[in-house]
Design an enzyme around this catalytic site. Structure first.
Site: not given
Length: 193
Positions: A24-28, A31, A98
């Site tokens: 997914g997008l950064s910040g989705a 982590s 990814s």
């Protein structure tokens, strides 16, 4: 199907090694979700390794840029480590943007026991959550090839699970991931052996 026993004891077992691939997008929220799911699995004494995209970039993929070729190399490296761990009975959780479908499919084919989880949030929400200021810099043209802004993100076409982090609480999302692992036969109750 909810598994309240996850909170208090070790009444689930692992059928075999597998890789949960959070994309997914950064910040989705990849982590954050990886941390929540790994904590649930560890409570049940299941061996877990988290391969976080930011950590892999600092260690295993230091020196790679953000061209498509470099991103593919990075994902192949993560996939290779995940494959080794998976075949040795570990529950692997990757949390990496990814962005390209083809390389995710290549890694899926290589690993076998691969569960793709699309961690979904709108670009506006990811920008709102951006504590590092990366989106602001990317929108200002300071960061070239930034996924979702100046470089594409190819959403999965057939992910085993979609988690919408704008609409769900993290505990609900983690429970949905665990439930899906049961449904797919990667986790089981001890009596199901």
């Amino acid at each position: 199907m909810t598994h309240p026993e996850l909170v208090t004891d070790t009444r689930i077992t692992q059928a075999h090694g597998f890789t949960l691939w959070f994309t997914g997008l950064s910040g989705a929220g990849k982590s954050t979700l990886a941390a929540a799911v790994s904590a649930e699995l560890r409570r049940s004494a299941i061996p877990v390794e988290v391969l976080d995209g930011d950590e892999v970039r600092q260690n295993l993929s230091r020196g790679l840029g953000f061209s498509r070729e470099d991103r593919d190399i990075n994902i192949r490296r993560i996939g290779y480590v995940a494959k080794l761990l998976t075949r040795n009975g570990v529950a692997v959780i990757t949390a990496a943007i990814s962005p390209y479908r083809a390389i995710r499919d290549e890694v899926r084919e290589s690993i076998g026991a691969f569960i793709e989880v699309y961690v979904k949030a709108s670009l506006d929400e990811c920008i709102r959550r951006d504590t590092k200021g990366l989106y602001r810099r990317a929108l200002a043209g300071e960061i070239p090839q930034f996924t979702g802004v100046s470089d594409p993100y190819e959403e999965p076409l057939a992910a085993e699970l979609v988690i919408d982090t704008e609409r769900e609480e993290i505990t609900d999302s983690a429970s949905r991931v665990i439930d899906r692992l049961f449904e797919l036969g990667h986790l089981r109750s001890p009596g199901d052996a």
